[in-house]
Design a protein around this motif. Structure first.
Motif, PDB file in Angstrom:
ATOM      1  N   GLU A  52       1.299  -2.369   2.421  1.00  0.00           N
ATOM      2  CA  GLU A  52       0.497  -3.144   1.465  1.00  0.00           C
ATOM      3  C   GLU A  52       1.007  -4.583   1.314  1.00  0.00           C
ATOM      4  O   GLU A  52       1.300  -5.052   0.222  1.00  0.00           O
ATOM      5  CB  GLU A  52       0.486  -2.430   0.108  1.00  0.00           C
ATOM      6  CG  GLU A  52      -0.180  -1.066   0.177  1.00  0.00           C
ATOM      7  CD  GLU A  52       0.074  -0.211  -1.040  1.00  0.00           C
ATOM      8  OE1 GLU A  52      -0.906   0.208  -1.678  1.00  0.00           O
ATOM      9  OE2 GLU A  52       1.255   0.034  -1.356  1.00  0.00           O
ATOM     10  N   TYR A  64       1.623   0.819  -6.006  1.00  0.00           N
ATOM     11  CA  TYR A  64       1.899   0.725  -4.573  1.00  0.00           C
ATOM     12  C   TYR A  64       2.251   2.109  -4.017  1.00  0.00           C
ATOM     13  O   TYR A  64       2.690   3.000  -4.739  1.00  0.00           O
ATOM     14  CB  TYR A  64       3.022  -0.274  -4.322  1.00  0.00           C
ATOM     15  CG  TYR A  64       2.664  -1.677  -4.751  1.00  0.00           C
ATOM     16  CD1 TYR A  64       1.563  -2.343  -4.211  1.00  0.00           C
ATOM     17  CD2 TYR A  64       3.414  -2.347  -5.719  1.00  0.00           C
ATOM     18  CE1 TYR A  64       1.222  -3.624  -4.618  1.00  0.00           C
ATOM     19  CE2 TYR A  64       3.083  -3.626  -6.129  1.00  0.00           C
ATOM     20  CZ  TYR A  64       1.983  -4.254  -5.575  1.00  0.00           C
ATOM     21  OH  TYR A  64       1.646  -5.523  -5.993  1.00  0.00           O
ATOM     22  N   HIS A 112       8.361  -4.417  -2.159  1.00  0.00           N
ATOM     23  CA  HIS A 112       7.665  -5.449  -2.943  1.00  0.00           C
ATOM     24  C   HIS A 112       8.609  -6.134  -3.945  1.00  0.00           C
ATOM     25  O   HIS A 112       8.153  -6.757  -4.908  1.00  0.00           O
ATOM     26  CB  HIS A 112       6.459  -4.879  -3.696  1.00  0.00           C
ATOM     27  CG  HIS A 112       5.332  -4.470  -2.802  1.00  0.00           C
ATOM     28  ND1 HIS A 112       4.317  -5.325  -2.453  1.00  0.00           N
ATOM     29  CD2 HIS A 112       5.073  -3.307  -2.169  1.00  0.00           C
ATOM     30  CE1 HIS A 112       3.474  -4.704  -1.648  1.00  0.00           C
ATOM     31  NE2 HIS A 112       3.916  -3.472  -1.461  1.00  0.00           N
ATOM     32  N   ASN A 122       8.993  -4.286   3.808  1.00  0.00           N
ATOM     33  CA  ASN A 122       8.653  -4.879   2.508  1.00  0.00           C
ATOM     34  C   ASN A 122       9.763  -4.755   1.467  1.00  0.00           C
ATOM     35  O   ASN A 122       9.585  -5.169   0.324  1.00  0.00           O
ATOM     36  CB  ASN A 122       7.339  -4.296   1.963  1.00  0.00           C
ATOM     37  CG  ASN A 122       7.443  -2.817   1.589  1.00  0.00           C
ATOM     38  OD1 ASN A 122       8.494  -2.198   1.712  1.00  0.00           O
ATOM     39  ND2 ASN A 122       6.334  -2.239   1.148  1.00  0.00           N
ATOM     40  N   GLU A 161      -5.959  -6.144  -6.591  1.00  0.00           N
ATOM     41  CA  GLU A 161      -5.424  -6.011  -5.229  1.00  0.00           C
ATOM     42  C   GLU A 161      -6.256  -4.989  -4.467  1.00  0.00           C
ATOM     43  O   GLU A 161      -6.632  -3.948  -5.011  1.00  0.00           O
ATOM     44  CB  GLU A 161      -3.961  -5.577  -5.268  1.00  0.00           C
ATOM     45  CG  GLU A 161      -3.036  -6.615  -5.871  1.00  0.00           C
ATOM     46  CD  GLU A 161      -1.637  -6.075  -6.132  1.00  0.00           C
ATOM     47  OE1 GLU A 161      -0.802  -6.148  -5.224  1.00  0.00           O
ATOM     48  OE2 GLU A 161      -1.395  -5.572  -7.249  1.00  0.00           O
ATOM     49  N   TYR A 204      -6.052  -3.030  -0.643  1.00  0.00           N
ATOM     50  CA  TYR A 204      -5.281  -2.810   0.579  1.00  0.00           C
ATOM     51  C   TYR A 204      -5.939  -1.744   1.447  1.00  0.00           C
ATOM     52  O   TYR A 204      -6.494  -0.766   0.931  1.00  0.00           O
ATOM     53  CB  TYR A 204      -3.852  -2.354   0.249  1.00  0.00           C
ATOM     54  CG  TYR A 204      -3.055  -3.374  -0.515  1.00  0.00           C
ATOM     55  CD1 TYR A 204      -2.481  -4.469   0.128  1.00  0.00           C
ATOM     56  CD2 TYR A 204      -2.893  -3.261  -1.899  1.00  0.00           C
ATOM     57  CE1 TYR A 204      -1.758  -5.427  -0.577  1.00  0.00           C
ATOM     58  CE2 TYR A 204      -2.172  -4.204  -2.621  1.00  0.00           C
ATOM     59  CZ  TYR A 204      -1.609  -5.286  -1.949  1.00  0.00           C
ATOM     60  OH  TYR A 204      -0.907  -6.222  -2.656  1.00  0.00           O
ATOM     61  N   ASN A 243      -3.011  -8.470   0.699  1.00  0.00           N
ATOM     62  CA  ASN A 243      -4.007  -8.241  -0.343  1.00  0.00           C
ATOM     63  C   ASN A 243      -5.345  -8.823   0.116  1.00  0.00           C
ATOM     64  O   ASN A 243      -5.503 -10.047   0.209  1.00  0.00           O
ATOM     65  CB  ASN A 243      -3.557  -8.880  -1.655  1.00  0.00           C
ATOM     66  CG  ASN A 243      -4.545  -8.675  -2.784  1.00  0.00           C
ATOM     67  OD1 ASN A 243      -5.542  -7.966  -2.648  1.00  0.00           O
ATOM     68  ND2 ASN A 243      -4.269  -9.303  -3.921  1.00  0.00           N
ATOM     69  N   TRP A 264       8.948 -10.268  -1.791  1.00  0.00           N
ATOM     70  CA  TRP A 264       7.847 -10.489  -2.719  1.00  0.00           C
ATOM     71  C   TRP A 264       6.708 -11.144  -1.955  1.00  0.00           C
ATOM     72  O   TRP A 264       6.845 -12.263  -1.467  1.00  0.00           O
ATOM     73  CB  TRP A 264       8.272 -11.375  -3.889  1.00  0.00           C
ATOM     74  CG  TRP A 264       7.181 -11.529  -4.897  1.00  0.00           C
ATOM     75  CD1 TRP A 264       6.138 -12.394  -4.850  1.00  0.00           C
ATOM     76  CD2 TRP A 264       6.994 -10.747  -6.077  1.00  0.00           C
ATOM     77  NE1 TRP A 264       5.305 -12.212  -5.929  1.00  0.00           N
ATOM     78  CE2 TRP A 264       5.813 -11.204  -6.700  1.00  0.00           C
ATOM     79  CE3 TRP A 264       7.705  -9.705  -6.673  1.00  0.00           C
ATOM     80  CZ2 TRP A 264       5.342 -10.670  -7.902  1.00  0.00           C
ATOM     81  CZ3 TRP A 264       7.231  -9.180  -7.852  1.00  0.00           C
ATOM     82  CH2 TRP A 264       6.071  -9.654  -8.457  1.00  0.00           C
ATOM     83  N   CYS A 265       5.610 -10.443  -1.809  1.00  0.00           N
ATOM     84  CA  CYS A 265       4.456 -11.002  -1.116  1.00  0.00           C
ATOM     85  C   CYS A 265       3.704 -11.923  -2.073  1.00  0.00           C
ATOM     86  O   CYS A 265       3.489 -11.573  -3.246  1.00  0.00           O
ATOM     87  CB  CYS A 265       3.532  -9.890  -0.634  1.00  0.00           C
ATOM     88  SG  CYS A 265       4.319  -8.769   0.533  1.00  0.00           S
ATOM     89  N   GLN A 286       0.751 -10.344  -4.035  1.00  0.00           N
ATOM     90  CA  GLN A 286       0.862  -9.141  -4.864  1.00  0.00           C
ATOM     91  C   GLN A 286       0.790  -9.538  -6.322  1.00  0.00           C
ATOM     92  O   GLN A 286       0.900 -10.716  -6.674  1.00  0.00           O
ATOM     93  CB  GLN A 286       2.145  -8.379  -4.561  1.00  0.00           C
ATOM     94  CG  GLN A 286       3.409  -8.973  -5.151  1.00  0.00           C
ATOM     95  CD  GLN A 286       4.663  -8.213  -4.737  1.00  0.00           C
ATOM     96  OE1 GLN A 286       4.982  -8.107  -3.554  1.00  0.00           O
ATOM     97  NE2 GLN A 286       5.379  -7.692  -5.711  1.00  0.00           N
ATOM     98  N   SER A 287       0.630  -8.554  -7.191  1.00  0.00           N
ATOM     99  CA  SER A 287       0.385  -8.854  -8.603  1.00  0.00           C
ATOM    100  C   SER A 287       1.594  -9.503  -9.277  1.00  0.00           C
ATOM    101  O   SER A 287       2.653  -8.880  -9.397  1.00  0.00           O
ATOM    102  CB  SER A 287       0.026  -7.578  -9.368  1.00  0.00           C
ATOM    103  OG  SER A 287      -0.025  -7.856 -10.756  1.00  0.00           O
TER     104      SER A 287
END
Length: 484
Positions: free
Chosen positions: A429, A316, A307, A229, A419, A421, A432, A233-234, A237-238
């Motif tokens: 993580e 996280y 992330h 990760n 989120e 996880y 989400n 950037w997933c 994610q927030s």
């Protein structure tokens, strides 16, 4: 009172990732090998001063009043009515503090005429040491950048803050921050009052930035295996972290740039380990090791590109999941060598008081870990973490960990992002689960309920609306994973 009480040695790193402990940390590994290892320990807040305020008082930030690092004084100091580790122990133990002094109180604890602790704090003394030797401090303008910082929950102001620039500290190892702290710590051991049990709080700076470190540590690590990760950037994610220092800085760097940064960070971790080794070796030379409770931990973690984020200040695992090792005196035989029970950093002081038979005057929210250590309890059902800002209240986060699951509520101005996880099956993580309404609604609503109850019981300044999850799904489902 003599030496019938065990000695207590607390060694705390600053911004140490849990997964950085391993091949480059033989001395920390020595402590770990002799310790009860708490595999699922978490800080109470992912930022320095609130994290340490909670650690040293056994109380959540909401309760002790220390919510932010600096700035708005009413929110950046521990209230004076709360017990803390120094006050509880310094009358019986010969108490020494070395390194960072981040238990912020008013008036300052280290300047109190009533304090019996020997304060060898970093702040001020290190600058004098450098000036006397005509040396400069690590870091400088090239290691800082302009970032947005929320103040009062309403306005954004520019602030200078550390960035992941790396460099060689040319002044040399002898003048580096953590070598200074290690030297102070060894001198404390040697100069202690031998008629009393010994208390040492060694608060290291490493591996906190700046990443300006001396040889041989600068070039020590030539290869790192990055977690999947890092630099990623997933899509789920927030996005509110883009308004926080974490994303404002972290998203500037590619995975390959993070690889170079990781090498220097791991070199700094190795330097920290070398300093820890000096303390352990001196304790053994002085025949203190076997009669000491030694606790190794970190105030919080470091994202280091995971992330796509930098620093801490978020919920996280890399930011909030911390090492916690407790090496007991040789005469005490724990029933376990490791535990997967959920542990909050506020539990440490309660454990010390329980083991040392100290009776605090004020209540603590922390729970003693001795029943877990003695094999008679499974420990907590859940733990809670909060973030309220750095130099002012803003970029709020609330978190609950319950069983295998972590629920994060991220807040910025009038937006709230959720989120969920499974931190056991998805330890990085990257998935989400909050968007899987049918499968996880019951769990999310239950965890939100528990989080609201905790916030109310600790007099949180924030509230979570009862229709929060529905609002979140309405607002964000359309954009899930929409990262181009």
């Amino acid at each position: 009172m003599g030496n019938e009480h065990p000695n207590l040695i607390i060694i705390m790193a600053d911004q140490l990732r849990l997964d950085a402990i391993g091949v480059h940390t033989p001395n920390i590994n020595r402590i770990k090998q002799d310790s009860v290892v708490f595999e699922r320990a978490y800080c109470a807040s992912p930022i320095c001063v609130p994290a340490r305020g909670a650690f040293f008082t056994g109380m959540y930030p909401n309760e002790n009043g220390c919510l932010i690092n600096r700035g708005e004084e009413v929110y950046s100091k521990v209230k004076p009515e709360f017990d803390h580790l120094y006050g509880l122990m310094e009358h019986t133990w010969d108490s020494w503090h070395t390194g960072k002094q981040h238990l912020q109180m008013k008036p300052p604890l280290d300047k109190s005429p009533d304090s019996k602790t020997n304060w060898r704090k970093l702040e001020g003394r290190y600058e004098v040491f450098l000036k006397e030797n005509n040396k400069k401090r690590p870091g400088g303008p090239n290691y800082r950048g302009i970032v947005p910082e929320m103040a009062y929950g309403t306005i954004t102001r520019p602030q200078s803050y550390s960035i992941p620039t790396t460099g060689r500290y040319e002044e040399g190892e002898e003048f580096f921050i953590d070598e200074f702290i290690a030297k102070d710590s060894v001198e404390a051991i040697r100069q202690r009052d031998r008629s009393k049990p010994f208390l040492l709080n060694a608060m290291f700076h490493a591996p906190h930035p700046p990443l300006d470190i001396p040889d041989p540590w600068y070039n020590l690590v030539d290869k790192v295996d990055l977690p999947d990760n890092v630099g990623k950037w997933c899509g789920n994610q927030s996005p509110l972290q883009l308004y926080n220092l974490t994303g404002a800085i972290g998203t500037r760097y590619t995975r390959e740039e993070w690889r170079q940064i990781w090498k220097v960070y791991m070199g700094l971790v190795s330097l920290l380990d070398h300093c820890v080794g000096q303390i352990i070796d001196e304790l053994k030379r002085q025949d203190l090791y076997d009669n000491s409770l030694i606790i190794f931990t970190s105030d919080h973690g470091e994202m280091l590109g995971s992330h796509g984020l930098w620093q801490k200040m978020c919920m996280y695992e890399e930011s909030v999941h911390t090492p916690l090792y407790m090496k007991f005196p040789a005469h005490f035989k724990p029933a376990i060598v490791s535990s997967s029970s959920l542990v909050s950093s506020i539990d440490v002081l309660s454990t010390i008081c329980d083991y040392m038979q100290i009776k605090p005057k004020s209540p603590m929210s922390g729970r003693s870990l001795m029943p877990v250590i003695n094999g008679s309890s499974e420990g907590r059902d859940n733990i809670f973490i909060q973030y309220d800002g750095n130099g002012g209240r803003g970029n709020f986060g609330r978190c609950i960990v319950e069983g295998d699951y972590k629920l994060i509520v991220d807040m910025f101005k009038n937006e709230t992002y959720i989120e969920l996880y499974n931190v056991i099956s998805d330890s990085q993580e990257m998935d989400n689960l909050a968007f899987q309404d049918e499968a996880y609604r019951e769990r999310i609503e239950r965890m939100l309920k528990h989080l609201r109850e905790h916030m109310q019981s600790t007099n949180d300044l924030l509230e979570l609306p009862h229709d929060l999850y529905n609002r979140f799904l309405q607002d964000y489902t359309e954009f899930k994973g929409d990262v181009r």
